[in-house]
Scaffold this motif. Structure first.
Motif, PDB file in Angstrom:
ATOM      1  N   PHE A 311     -39.908-113.384  25.906  1.00 30.70           N
ATOM      2  CA  PHE A 311     -39.630-112.286  25.255  1.00 30.70           C
ATOM      3  C   PHE A 311     -39.633-111.062  25.875  1.00 30.70           C
ATOM      4  CE2 PHE A 311     -40.664-115.768  22.238  1.00 30.70           C
ATOM      5  CZ  PHE A 311     -39.359-116.109  21.662  1.00 30.70           C
ATOM      6  N   GLY A 312     -41.006-110.820  26.441  1.00 27.23           N
ATOM      7  CA  GLY A 312     -41.513-109.617  26.865  1.00 27.23           C
ATOM      8  C   GLY A 312     -40.735-109.058  27.928  1.00 27.23           C
ATOM      9  N   TYR A 313     -41.839-108.377  28.646  1.00 30.67           N
ATOM     10  CA  TYR A 313     -41.239-107.472  29.829  1.00 30.67           C
ATOM     11  C   TYR A 313     -40.260-108.412  30.922  1.00 30.67           C
ATOM     12  CZ  TYR A 313     -41.457-104.588  34.116  1.00 30.67           C
ATOM     13  OH  TYR A 313     -41.180-103.876  35.313  1.00 30.67           O
ATOM     14  N   GLY A 314     -40.904-109.526  31.072  1.00 32.37           N
ATOM     15  CA  GLY A 314     -40.140-110.386  32.080  1.00 32.37           C
ATOM     16  C   GLY A 314     -38.711-110.817  31.582  1.00 32.37           C
ATOM     17  N   ASN A 315     -38.588-110.929  30.167  1.00 33.55           N
ATOM     18  CA  ASN A 315     -36.940-110.891  29.648  1.00 33.55           C
ATOM     19  C   ASN A 315     -36.269-110.014  29.829  1.00 33.55           C
ATOM     20  OD1 ASN A 315     -35.364-110.614  27.049  1.00 33.55           O
ATOM     21  ND2 ASN A 315     -35.595-112.759  27.309  1.00 33.55           N
ATOM     22  N   GLU A 316     -36.685-109.032  30.147  1.00 34.18           N
ATOM     23  CA  GLU A 316     -35.768-107.702  30.571  1.00 34.18           C
ATOM     24  C   GLU A 316     -34.902-107.907  31.815  1.00 34.18           C
ATOM     25  OE1 GLU A 316     -35.877-103.010  31.642  1.00 34.18           O
ATOM     26  OE2 GLU A 316     -37.348-103.990  32.023  1.00 34.18           O
ATOM     27  N   ASN A 317     -35.628-108.594  32.556  1.00 30.36           N
ATOM     28  CA  ASN A 317     -35.312-108.923  34.212  1.00 30.36           C
ATOM     29  C   ASN A 317     -34.646-110.127  34.375  1.00 30.36           C
ATOM     30  OD1 ASN A 317     -36.694-106.618  34.936  1.00 30.36           O
ATOM     31  ND2 ASN A 317     -38.694-107.374  35.125  1.00 30.36           N
ATOM     32  N   GLY A 318     -34.550-110.856  33.622  1.00 24.53           N
ATOM     33  CA  GLY A 318     -33.990-112.342  33.640  1.00 24.53           C
ATOM     34  C   GLY A 318     -34.110-113.150  32.576  1.00 24.53           C
ATOM     35  N   PHE A 319     -34.180-114.619  32.563  1.00 24.04           N
ATOM     36  CA  PHE A 319     -34.285-115.495  31.755  1.00 24.04           C
ATOM     37  C   PHE A 319     -35.464-116.565  32.285  1.00 24.04           C
ATOM     38  CE2 PHE A 319     -30.250-113.733  31.892  1.00 24.04           C
ATOM     39  CZ  PHE A 319     -29.635-113.829  30.375  1.00 24.04           C
ATOM     40  N   SER A 320     -36.014-117.003  30.949  1.00 24.71           N
ATOM     41  CA  SER A 320     -37.175-117.997  31.613  1.00 24.71           C
ATOM     42  C   SER A 320     -36.721-119.371  31.623  1.00 24.71           C
ATOM     43  CB  SER A 320     -38.199-117.902  30.056  1.00 24.71           C
ATOM     44  OG  SER A 320     -37.507-118.722  29.098  1.00 24.71           O
ATOM     45  N   PHE A 321     -37.574-120.197  31.868  1.00 21.06           N
ATOM     46  CA  PHE A 321     -37.141-121.634  32.181  1.00 21.06           C
ATOM     47  C   PHE A 321     -36.881-122.451  30.939  1.00 21.06           C
ATOM     48  CE2 PHE A 321     -38.654-125.900  31.833  1.00 21.06           C
ATOM     49  CZ  PHE A 321     -38.177-126.556  32.853  1.00 21.06           C
ATOM     50  N   GLU A 322     -37.196-121.956  29.878  1.00 12.81           N
ATOM     51  CA  GLU A 322     -36.951-122.366  28.607  1.00 12.81           C
ATOM     52  C   GLU A 322     -35.689-121.978  27.910  1.00 12.81           C
ATOM     53  OE1 GLU A 322     -40.383-122.640  25.893  1.00 12.81           O
ATOM     54  OE2 GLU A 322     -41.704-122.867  27.684  1.00 12.81           O
ATOM     55  N   SER A 323     -35.216-120.864  28.473  1.00  9.74           N
ATOM     56  CA  SER A 323     -33.811-120.707  28.000  1.00  9.74           C
ATOM     57  C   SER A 323     -32.698-121.448  28.168  1.00  9.74           C
ATOM     58  CB  SER A 323     -33.347-119.180  28.733  1.00  9.74           C
ATOM     59  OG  SER A 323     -32.364-118.685  27.950  1.00  9.74           O
ATOM     60  N   ILE A 324     -31.766-121.375  27.013  1.00 13.52           N
ATOM     61  CA  ILE A 324     -30.646-122.016  26.963  1.00 13.52           C
ATOM     62  C   ILE A 324     -29.406-121.445  26.746  1.00 13.52           C
ATOM     63  CG2 ILE A 324     -29.476-123.888  25.528  1.00 13.52           C
ATOM     64  CD1 ILE A 324     -32.057-125.519  25.108  1.00 13.52           C
ATOM     65  N   PHE A 325     -29.370-120.392  25.895  1.00 20.17           N
ATOM     66  CA  PHE A 325     -28.422-119.394  25.757  1.00 20.17           C
ATOM     67  C   PHE A 325     -28.945-118.408  25.049  1.00 20.17           C
ATOM     68  CE2 PHE A 325     -24.710-117.676  23.738  1.00 20.17           C
ATOM     69  CZ  PHE A 325     -23.747-117.362  24.886  1.00 20.17           C
ATOM     70  N   GLU A 326     -28.594-116.974  25.629  1.00 24.61           N
ATOM     71  CA  GLU A 326     -29.050-115.834  25.403  1.00 24.61           C
ATOM     72  C   GLU A 326     -27.945-114.713  25.548  1.00 24.61           C
ATOM     73  OE1 GLU A 326     -32.678-114.503  27.265  1.00 24.61           O
ATOM     74  OE2 GLU A 326     -33.413-116.414  27.375  1.00 24.61           O
ATOM     75  N   LEU A 327     -27.729-113.949  24.650  1.00 21.30           N
ATOM     76  CA  LEU A 327     -26.973-112.659  24.656  1.00 21.30           C
ATOM     77  C   LEU A 327     -27.677-111.852  25.768  1.00 21.30           C
ATOM     78  CD1 LEU A 327     -26.071-112.156  21.025  1.00 21.30           C
ATOM     79  CD2 LEU A 327     -24.844-113.736  22.644  1.00 21.30           C
ATOM     80  N   GLY A 328     -26.878-111.291  26.751  1.00 20.83           N
ATOM     81  CA  GLY A 328     -27.361-110.535  27.737  1.00 20.83           C
ATOM     82  C   GLY A 328     -27.369-109.336  27.624  1.00 20.83           C
ATOM     83  N   TYR A 329     -28.435-108.100  27.735  1.00 23.52           N
ATOM     84  CA  TYR A 329     -28.186-106.886  27.565  1.00 23.52           C
ATOM     85  C   TYR A 329     -28.900-106.324  28.726  1.00 23.52           C
ATOM     86  CZ  TYR A 329     -26.878-107.861  22.534  1.00 23.52           C
ATOM     87  OH  TYR A 329     -26.083-108.266  21.598  1.00 23.52           O
ATOM     88  N   LYS A 330     -28.361-105.332  29.378  1.00 20.87           N
ATOM     89  CA  LYS A 330     -28.868-104.859  30.596  1.00 20.87           C
ATOM     90  C   LYS A 330     -28.656-103.580  31.159  1.00 20.87           C
ATOM     91  CE  LYS A 330     -25.426-107.322  33.349  1.00 20.87           C
ATOM     92  NZ  LYS A 330     -24.925-108.203  34.507  1.00 20.87           N
TER      93      LYS A 330
END
Length: 579
Positions: A311-330
């Motif tokens: 969820f945090g700072y790392g999420n701004e740069n990409g997706f985690s191992f646990e991610s399945i589907f996310e809405l991307g804002y960049k």
């Protein structure tokens, strides 16, 4: 030059901002084709002739799904009526009234046009993709089928939100292309509509791409920064996850479990691939055999890593191992695409936003007497930040939380100084691995021959991660014997863990609705949802006695446009409000 041809068409209660053929097309000179041929004479044969046409429209489907109106409703419809959100500061009246359970058909948050706009774009693509494949030799059948699977997922995800919010909704699978079409469509009953969605997804689930970027040789950090498309685009894993969720709502528990197993096995294999290629990762751990991101890195006491990657700072740069589907804002060369919904969580550095967290989630945590969280549960500190006696929502907004939870005695012992982000480009997570694990756990509990042991193992895995129980602490965070006596106790544990894991993610109200439908009454929902009410809690509980109240009313304008729609009986007295 590029021209985005858009047309507004309102059809009988299903309001479409329909893109006429919804294409981005490039002309060889500045002499615009439309200067020669009027809009109403543009013919389909000039479009839908090549692979790029389908790609452009598919990109438009994704963009429409990430629109501000769609995202806000995903959050509002799934969370605001639950006990998870309370009023913060400077909150608009339309949100305040919903917090008070005073929901009128005139409130614009009952409008669904953003979702039907996306649905129509998907319908258009699904209608014309086959024809393009026959015309363009570079557009293979496999690519066409994969694109149609993506569009089907997006369309059916929109319908899934609508169904869970309004119960019975118009189901439209034909595209709206011109003004000659009439769309006066009655609402389809909820369970019939869900069956339509599961049947729809079953047809395409194995046509989708398994992954767009091969991340088998990447560390989590490398994959996070490079594999945007693996989670911001629809994959086969995402379709199986949505199917599992729909089957859970339909009470088809064995099918839900089968879909979950597909996803969990994929994640296990993905983890094995990375370990084989890159060696053991210091940010991962096998919790009861399921690979999940650790709260603290190996040989470290500092927690916050899992939150940061997901969820945090790392999420701004990409997706985690646990991610399945996310809405991307960049941020990028194509312009900034912002996630403005999280501004409801805060209004600047350490300033509470329009929405706040309930005080009873946070108070007395460090003493070990909180009703919801153990004192060493990282989630409460990561997701809620106390400031001047109010409680800021830290989910998505907390900046690189670092805390020590092994010997908590008071807040000072956490060695924690939380800080909020100053930007709003975080992705919005629709599904992640925890969703799949808890969908399977719920299905195992509720099926005719319940499997409490498997359900508990899945729930306990998530709880252990949150409390940083890894190689240094071998005992379980929960005791199976405390919950395994009957289905009711296991279900309570499941609902409580979902509440802890998904707080503020737009899921709690839907959980309460699903349980009410399964129970055939609103007793649990009424008790939970009214915990935040400072006034009129008794009156609201009485209101909830009518199970129809757990769904939202149709917007008044939609009733005018579609005379085949019949207002939810719980709101019939307000149908002519201020006529």
């Amino acid at each position: 030059m590029n021209r985005f041809i858009q047309k507004h068409i309102s059809k009988s209660g299903v309001s479409f901002h329909v893109t006429l053929f919804t294409l981005l097309f490039t002309l060889s000179s500045c002499s615009d084709y439309l200067d020669v041929l009027p809009l109403n004479e543009v013919v389909l044969e000039n479009y839908w002739t090549k692979k790029d046409d389908v790609t452009s429209e598919l990109n438009g489907c994704y963009e429409s799904l990430t629109s501000e109106g769609s995202l806000e409703r995903m959050g509002i419809w799934g969370e605001l009526r639950s006990e998870n959100l309370v009023q913060g500061s400077n909150l608009e009246n339309k949100y305040v009234e919903i917090l008070k359970e005073n929901i009128l058909p005139t409130n614009d948050l009952t409008k669904w046009e953003d979702f039907y706009r996306t649905i129509n774009r998907c319908n258009i693509l699904l209608n014309y993709a086959d024809g393009v494949q026959k015309l363009d030799p570079n557009y293979t059948e496999a690519q066409m089928r994969a694109n149609k699977a993506e569009a089907t997922f997006i369309r059916d995800l929109c319908y899934f939100y609508l169904i869970r919010t309004f119960r019975d909704v118009p189901m439209v699978f034909e595209p709206s292309i011109d003004d000659l079409q009439e769309y006066k469509v009655p609402a389809t009953p909820m369970m019939e509509a869900l069956k339509m969605l599961s049947d729809d997804l079953e047809k395409v689930k194995d046509d989708a791409v398994l992954r767009y970027v091969d991340d088998s040789k990447m560390t989590n950090s490398e994959a996070s920064s490079q594999a945007y498309e693996n989670c911001a685009k629809v994959t086969r894993v995402a379709i199986y996850t949505l199917l599992a969720d729909i089957y859970l709502w339909r009470g088809e528990y064995d099918k839900a479990i089968s879909c979950c197993d597909y996803v969990i096995n994929f994640k296990k294999n993905q983890y094995k691939e990375r370990v084989a290629k890159k060696g053991q990762m210091n940010d991962m751990f096998l919790f009861n055999g399921i690979p999940m991101i650790r709260e603290s890195l190996a040989n470290s006491k500092t927690c916050g890593n899992a939150f940061n990657e997901i969820f945090g700072y790392g999420n701004e740069n990409g997706f985690s191992f646990e991610s399945i589907f996310e809405l991307g804002y960049k941020k990028g060369n194509e312009g900034n695409v912002k996630n403005n919904y999280i501004y409801k969580f805060y209004s600047g550095q350490n300033i509470i936003g329009g929405f706040a967290a309930p005080e009873d989630y946070y108070q007395n945590v460090t003493s070990g007497t909180n009703d919801y969280f153990a004192k060493n549960d990282c989630r409460v500190y990561e997701n809620i930040i106390e400031h001047s006696g109010k409680y800021i929502i830290g989910k998505y907004t907390n900046y690189r939380p670092n805390l020590e939870n092994d010997n908590v005695t008071d807040f000072k012992s956490l060695k924690y100084n939380p800080e909020l982000i100053t930007y709003n480009y975080h992705n919005w997570i629709i599904y992640r691995l925890s969703d799949v694990m808890l969908i399977k756990a719920e299905a195992c509990i509720m099926k005719n021959d319940p499997d409490f042991q498997t359900a508990f193992s899945l729930i306990n895995s998530i709880n252990k991660r949150a409390r940083n129980y890894t190689e240094n602490v071998k005992s379980d965070s929960l005791a199976f014997s405390a919950y395994s006596s009957n289905k009711e106790e296991m279900e309570k544990l499941l609902m409580l863990e979902r509440k802890r894991e998904f707080m503020f993610e737009g899921k709690r109200w839907f959980d309460l609705v699903r349980k009410s439908l399964r129970d055939g009454n609103t007793n649990y929902l009424a008790n939970e949802a009214t915990k935040k009410q400072k006034e009129n809690a008794v009156a609201i509980k009485i209101q909830f006695a009518d199970i129809n109240t757990i769904f939202w009313p149709y917007n008044r304008e939609e009733l005018k446009k579609n005379t085949l729609l019949k207002q939810n009986s719980a709101y019939s007295d307000t149908e002519d409000f201020q006529k």
